[in-house]
Design a protein around this motif. Sequence first.
Motif, PDB file in Angstrom:
ATOM      1  N   ARG A 138     -27.273  -9.495   2.190  1.00  0.00           N
ATOM      2  CA  ARG A 138     -27.296 -10.963   2.352  1.00  0.00           C
ATOM      3  C   ARG A 138     -28.525 -11.403   3.143  1.00  0.00           C
ATOM      4  NH1 ARG A 138     -21.859  -9.930   3.094  1.00  0.00           N
ATOM      5  NH2 ARG A 138     -22.011 -10.053   5.357  1.00  0.00           N
ATOM      6  N   ASP A 139     -28.835 -10.672   4.213  1.00  0.00           N
ATOM      7  CA  ASP A 139     -29.997 -11.015   5.029  1.00  0.00           C
ATOM      8  C   ASP A 139     -31.298 -10.850   4.245  1.00  0.00           C
ATOM      9  OD1 ASP A 139     -28.246 -11.514   7.115  1.00  0.00           O
ATOM     10  OD2 ASP A 139     -28.658  -9.636   8.170  1.00  0.00           O
ATOM     11  N   LEU A 140     -31.378  -9.806   3.445  1.00  0.00           N
ATOM     12  CA  LEU A 140     -32.572  -9.603   2.619  1.00  0.00           C
ATOM     13  C   LEU A 140     -32.729 -10.718   1.601  1.00  0.00           C
ATOM     14  CD1 LEU A 140     -32.295  -5.764   2.066  1.00  0.00           C
ATOM     15  CD2 LEU A 140     -34.271  -6.947   3.077  1.00  0.00           C
ATOM     16  N   ALA A 141     -31.628 -11.124   0.985  1.00  0.00           N
ATOM     17  CA  ALA A 141     -31.690 -12.207   0.004  1.00  0.00           C
ATOM     18  C   ALA A 141     -32.155 -13.507   0.655  1.00  0.00           C
ATOM     19  CB  ALA A 141     -30.319 -12.401  -0.655  1.00  0.00           C
ATOM     20  N   ALA A 142     -31.740 -13.725   1.882  1.00  0.00           N
ATOM     21  CA  ALA A 142     -32.127 -14.951   2.583  1.00  0.00           C
ATOM     22  C   ALA A 142     -33.617 -14.998   2.890  1.00  0.00           C
ATOM     23  CB  ALA A 142     -31.314 -15.088   3.879  1.00  0.00           C
ATOM     24  N   ILE A 143     -34.204 -13.869   3.209  1.00  0.00           N
ATOM     25  CA  ILE A 143     -35.619 -13.859   3.601  1.00  0.00           C
ATOM     26  C   ILE A 143     -36.559 -13.618   2.415  1.00  0.00           C
ATOM     27  CG2 ILE A 143     -35.947 -11.407   4.161  1.00  0.00           C
ATOM     28  CD1 ILE A 143     -37.251 -12.385   6.808  1.00  0.00           C
ATOM     29  N   ALA A 144     -36.059 -13.055   1.334  1.00  0.00           N
ATOM     30  CA  ALA A 144     -36.913 -12.645   0.209  1.00  0.00           C
ATOM     31  C   ALA A 144     -37.622 -13.800  -0.477  1.00  0.00           C
ATOM     32  CB  ALA A 144     -36.097 -11.858  -0.809  1.00  0.00           C
ATOM     33  N   ALA A 145     -37.038 -14.985  -0.483  1.00  0.00           N
ATOM     34  CA  ALA A 145     -37.676 -16.134  -1.148  1.00  0.00           C
ATOM     35  C   ALA A 145     -39.042 -16.435  -0.538  1.00  0.00           C
ATOM     36  CB  ALA A 145     -36.769 -17.355  -1.062  1.00  0.00           C
ATOM     37  N   ARG A 146     -39.207 -16.156   0.746  1.00  0.00           N
ATOM     38  CA  ARG A 146     -40.513 -16.362   1.388  1.00  0.00           C
ATOM     39  C   ARG A 146     -41.582 -15.450   0.805  1.00  0.00           C
ATOM     40  NH1 ARG A 146     -39.560 -14.904   6.995  1.00  0.00           N
ATOM     41  NH2 ARG A 146     -41.808 -15.058   7.129  1.00  0.00           N
ATOM     42  N   PHE A 147     -41.133 -14.387   0.128  1.00  0.00           N
ATOM     43  CA  PHE A 147     -42.060 -13.420  -0.471  1.00  0.00           C
ATOM     44  C   PHE A 147     -41.955 -13.426  -1.998  1.00  0.00           C
ATOM     45  CE2 PHE A 147     -41.109 -12.109   3.834  1.00  0.00           C
ATOM     46  CZ  PHE A 147     -42.378 -11.894   4.354  1.00  0.00           C
ATOM     47  N   ASP A 148     -41.544 -14.588  -2.548  1.00  0.00           N
ATOM     48  CA  ASP A 148     -41.461 -14.813  -3.995  1.00  0.00           C
ATOM     49  C   ASP A 148     -40.493 -13.888  -4.718  1.00  0.00           C
ATOM     50  OD1 ASP A 148     -43.347 -16.900  -3.849  1.00  0.00           O
ATOM     51  OD2 ASP A 148     -44.989 -15.439  -3.881  1.00  0.00           O
ATOM     52  N   GLU A 149     -39.396 -13.539  -4.077  1.00  0.00           N
ATOM     53  CA  GLU A 149     -38.341 -12.734  -4.702  1.00  0.00           C
ATOM     54  C   GLU A 149     -37.026 -13.492  -4.611  1.00  0.00           C
ATOM     55  OE1 GLU A 149     -38.343  -9.826  -6.379  1.00  0.00           O
ATOM     56  OE2 GLU A 149     -40.493  -9.560  -6.110  1.00  0.00           O
ATOM     57  N   GLN A 150     -36.287 -13.490  -5.701  1.00  0.00           N
ATOM     58  CA  GLN A 150     -34.956 -14.085  -5.723  1.00  0.00           C
ATOM     59  C   GLN A 150     -33.941 -12.948  -5.822  1.00  0.00           C
ATOM     60  OE1 GLN A 150     -34.607 -17.358  -5.178  1.00  0.00           O
ATOM     61  NE2 GLN A 150     -36.851 -17.373  -5.067  1.00  0.00           N
ATOM     62  N   LEU A 151     -33.201 -12.724  -4.767  1.00  0.00           N
ATOM     63  CA  LEU A 151     -32.254 -11.608  -4.711  1.00  0.00           C
ATOM     64  C   LEU A 151     -30.834 -12.137  -4.575  1.00  0.00           C
ATOM     65  CD1 LEU A 151     -34.262  -9.359  -2.214  1.00  0.00           C
ATOM     66  CD2 LEU A 151     -34.278  -9.264  -4.719  1.00  0.00           C
ATOM     67  N   ASP A 152     -29.906 -11.455  -5.195  1.00  0.00           N
ATOM     68  CA  ASP A 152     -28.498 -11.842  -5.165  1.00  0.00           C
ATOM     69  C   ASP A 152     -27.902 -11.498  -3.800  1.00  0.00           C
ATOM     70  OD1 ASP A 152     -25.818 -12.352  -5.592  1.00  0.00           O
ATOM     71  OD2 ASP A 152     -25.627 -11.019  -7.316  1.00  0.00           O
ATOM     72  N   PRO A 153     -27.399 -12.501  -3.068  1.00  0.00           N
ATOM     73  CA  PRO A 153     -26.840 -12.221  -1.746  1.00  0.00           C
ATOM     74  C   PRO A 153     -25.459 -11.559  -1.790  1.00  0.00           C
ATOM     75  CG  PRO A 153     -26.664 -14.543  -2.232  1.00  0.00           C
ATOM     76  CD  PRO A 153     -27.437 -13.920  -3.368  1.00  0.00           C
ATOM     77  N   GLU A 154     -24.791 -11.638  -2.931  1.00  0.00           N
ATOM     78  CA  GLU A 154     -23.430 -11.093  -3.044  1.00  0.00           C
ATOM     79  C   GLU A 154     -23.262 -10.296  -4.334  1.00  0.00           C
ATOM     80  OE1 GLU A 154     -21.031 -11.275  -0.743  1.00  0.00           O
ATOM     81  OE2 GLU A 154     -22.109 -12.613   0.602  1.00  0.00           O
ATOM     82  N   PRO A 155     -23.981  -9.182  -4.513  1.00  0.00           N
ATOM     83  CA  PRO A 155     -23.782  -8.394  -5.731  1.00  0.00           C
ATOM     84  C   PRO A 155     -22.374  -7.818  -5.771  1.00  0.00           C
ATOM     85  CG  PRO A 155     -25.264  -7.264  -4.252  1.00  0.00           C
ATOM     86  CD  PRO A 155     -24.956  -8.588  -3.630  1.00  0.00           C
ATOM     87  N   ALA A 156     -21.872  -7.630  -6.963  1.00  0.00           N
ATOM     88  CA  ALA A 156     -20.498  -7.158  -7.138  1.00  0.00           C
ATOM     89  C   ALA A 156     -20.341  -5.732  -6.631  1.00  0.00           C
ATOM     90  CB  ALA A 156     -20.103  -7.231  -8.602  1.00  0.00           C
TER      91      ALA A 156
END
Length: 160
Positions: A50-68
Motif C-alpha cells: 500500500r505504501d509503495l502504491a501511494a508513493i509510486a505515482a510520483r515516479f510515473d508508476e500506477q501500482l495496485d494498493p490492494e492486490p488480491a
Amino acid sequence: MKIGMVLRDLHHDEVELARALLRLADKHRADHEFFHLGHDLAAWSRRHVRDLAAIAARFDEQLDPEPADSVPVVDSARRWLSERSGRSAEVELVMVRDLREVYLRASSVLTDWEMIGQAAQAIVDEELLELAEKCQPETKRQATWANSKIKESSTQALVV
C-alpha cells in the motif's frame, strides 16, 4: 530515473512475499506459530504494498494498493490436509522447503529496499528514504525469522 521501475518490481516482490507467507501459514496451520506469525508478517508486506502504491505515482508508476491474496483450490486442499496431518517427517521437510521460499523472497525484497534507500539518498527524496527506512527493518525481520526457523526445523526434518 529508473526508480519507478524498481518500485514496480519491489511492489511485485512484496506481493509475492505476502502470498508466500500466507501459503506457509495456511499450509502449516497445525503449527500455531507458523499460522499466526505467518499472517502477521504477511500483513507487513501488504502494508508495504500500500505504501509503495501511494508513493509510486510520483515516479510515473500506477501500482495496485490492494492486490488480491487469492487462495487457489489447491491451497485450500493443502490447508485441509495440514489440519489433519499434524507434523510428520514429510510435513517437516515440506515446511523447510516452504521456509526456504519465504527466506529467498524476503532476502530479495530486502535488497530492493536497500536499492530504493540508496536512490532516495542520491536524489535527496526524504519521503522515499523514510519509506525505505521504515520497511527495510521489517523485511529483515521476515528474512531473519524464516532463516531461524530453517535452522530450527532442518535438523529434525533431515536427520530424525
